[in-house]
Design a protein around this motif. Structure first.
Motif, PDB file in Angstrom:
ATOM      1  N   GLN A  77       0.822  -1.199   0.000  1.00 38.74           N
ATOM      2  CA  GLN A  77       0.000   0.000   0.000  1.00 38.74           C
ATOM      3  C   GLN A  77       0.871   1.269   0.000  1.00 38.74           C
ATOM      4  O   GLN A  77       1.703   1.439   0.887  1.00 38.74           O
ATOM      5  CB  GLN A  77      -0.896  -0.015   1.234  1.00 38.74           C
ATOM      6  CG  GLN A  77      -1.881   1.120   1.292  1.00 38.74           C
ATOM      7  CD  GLN A  77      -2.829   0.968   2.473  1.00 38.74           C
ATOM      8  OE1 GLN A  77      -2.671   0.101   3.314  1.00 38.74           O
ATOM      9  NE2 GLN A  77      -3.811   1.834   2.535  1.00 38.74           N
ATOM     10  N   HIS A 110      -4.530   0.867  -1.797  1.00 40.19           N
ATOM     11  CA  HIS A 110      -5.094  -0.029  -0.772  1.00 40.19           C
ATOM     12  C   HIS A 110      -4.347  -1.346  -0.636  1.00 40.19           C
ATOM     13  O   HIS A 110      -4.694  -2.154   0.220  1.00 40.19           O
ATOM     14  CB  HIS A 110      -6.560  -0.322  -1.098  1.00 40.19           C
ATOM     15  CG  HIS A 110      -7.377   0.900  -1.367  1.00 40.19           C
ATOM     16  ND1 HIS A 110      -7.605   1.872  -0.408  1.00 40.19           N
ATOM     17  CD2 HIS A 110      -8.005   1.340  -2.488  1.00 40.19           C
ATOM     18  CE1 HIS A 110      -8.340   2.850  -0.933  1.00 40.19           C
ATOM     19  NE2 HIS A 110      -8.588   2.554  -2.188  1.00 40.19           N
ATOM     20  N   GLY A 111      -3.353  -1.589  -1.494  1.00 38.27           N
ATOM     21  CA  GLY A 111      -2.624  -2.850  -1.409  1.00 38.27           C
ATOM     22  C   GLY A 111      -3.411  -4.036  -1.943  1.00 38.27           C
ATOM     23  O   GLY A 111      -3.046  -5.191  -1.721  1.00 38.27           O
TER      24      GLY A 111
END
Ligand SMILES: [Zn+2]
Ligand SMILES: [Zn+2]
Length: 343
Positions: free
Chosen positions: A9, A46-47
């Motif tokens: 992220q 947001h990864g």
């Protein structure tokens, strides 16, 4: 060579990577442009995207065009130097879905720059990328590399419209005027939709929807907007938020079709599910595409107006600012990374 690697992220790096060697049946492509996709932005911010989480560093990017450099043993396709687009999916070819002709939902597919499987499939935001030679498509006459970079997201849009069934002569609502929503507008128009209405929170995004051919645009946060249609025949949810799906369910006619195209947040989503029951709405998902990639190239070649959806071309060395720009829909529609050696 340089490549754009997501480590987690908010951790996106331009790194020196080894130049890949094409193996048996593979092609080596010199990448020229890479379109920044909503899914690339999700990995960055947001990864993960939807239910897919990053578990190791991954080269991003699946919207890539460039020129053929060479082929590995047994690889064949357009001659070296030819301008090409890369179909990002390699379905397994043996699962039940592949057998049934639904290769886009193959349970064991490989998709460029996707964390859906582990190890992740490394992507195409790099000076060179190796792909199976069967995924390489020469550009049709009249189509340059820049506009061709829209082929992947346009294929997504064409598939969503195909999932809706008959749209000719119909009124289509699209919720979300990001790049995908705008391309759904163009796809719906190409399929003969009589009327296309688009909703979004941002007036700047709605301007791009107009470029794409929307007849009416409405502010998603203004229920009194006079542009809202009474009811539509088909609604395509392209915002990826539950509120958009809710809008689609409330605005589609009884017995109408709603296509969920936007990837919703991970886990469960609240929406007015009882409308699906009481109005016999057909709620359908749309995921990626298959043969629509070739249809997209053909459509792009004939419609110069698509150029208006490419809002910026940014050198790969400035990838962070390119991503920040792409994430700010008040300032951008589709942003391309430029891998030209001079940049
Ligand atoms: Zn994409
Ligand atoms: Zn399969």
């Amino acid at each position: 060579m340089l490549g754009c690697v997501i480590h987690g992220q908010g951790d996106l790096r331009v790194a020196e990577l080894p130049v890949p060697e094409p193996g048996p049946g593979q092609a080596l492509i010199a990448v020229r442009y890479g379109g920044v996709c909503g899914s690339d932005l999700h990995y960055w911010r947001h990864g993960g995207v939807g239910d897919f989480r990053l578990r190791e560093p991954m080269v991003l990017g699946h919207e890539v065009v460039g020129t053929v450099v060479t082929y590995g043993p047994g690889g064949a396709g357009p001659a070296p130097g030819t301008a090409v687009a890369v179909h990002p999916a390699t379905p397994c070819g043996v699962c039940p879905e592949c057998g049934a002709g639904r290769r886009n939902v193959c349970r064991d597919t490989r998709y460029l720059g996707s964390a859906a499987r582990f190890p992740h499939v490394q992507g195409g935001f790099a000076d060179r990328v190796v792909v199976p030679s069967g995924q390489v498509r020469a550009l049709p006459d009249g189509l340059g590399l820049r506009r061709a970079a829209l082929a992947e997201p346009l294929a997504v849009a064409l598939h969503a419209v195909r999932r809706a069934g008959e749209v000719a002569g119909r009124h289509v609502l699209v919720t979300g005027a990001g790049p995908i929503g705008c391309l759904v507008v163009a796809a719906a128009k190409a399929a003969g939709a009589a009327q296309v209405t688009v909703s979004d929170l941002l007036p700047e995004a709605l301007e791009y929807a107009r470029i794409a051919g929307a007849g009416t645009v409405v502010r998603a946060d203004d229920p009194d907007d006079r542009g809202w249609p009474g009811e539509v025949d088909v609604a395509v949810e392209a915002s990826g938020v539950a509120a958009g799906l809710d809008t689609c369910l409330r605005r589609v006619r009884r017995g109408g079709v709603v296509v969920q195209l936007g990837m919703l947040p991970a886990g469960h989503s609240p929406f007015a599910g009882n409308l699906v029951v009481s109005r016999e709405i057909e709620l359908r998902g749309a995921f990626r595409f298959d043969g629509e990639f070739d249809d997209a190239l053909t459509l792009l070649a004939g419609v110069p107006a698509f150029d208006g959806l490419i809002s910026a071309v940014v050198p790969v060395g400035e990838v962070e600012s390119a991503f920040a720009l792409a994430a700010d829909r008040s300032r951008s529609c589709k942003v391309l990374l430029d891998f030209a050696p001079s940049s």
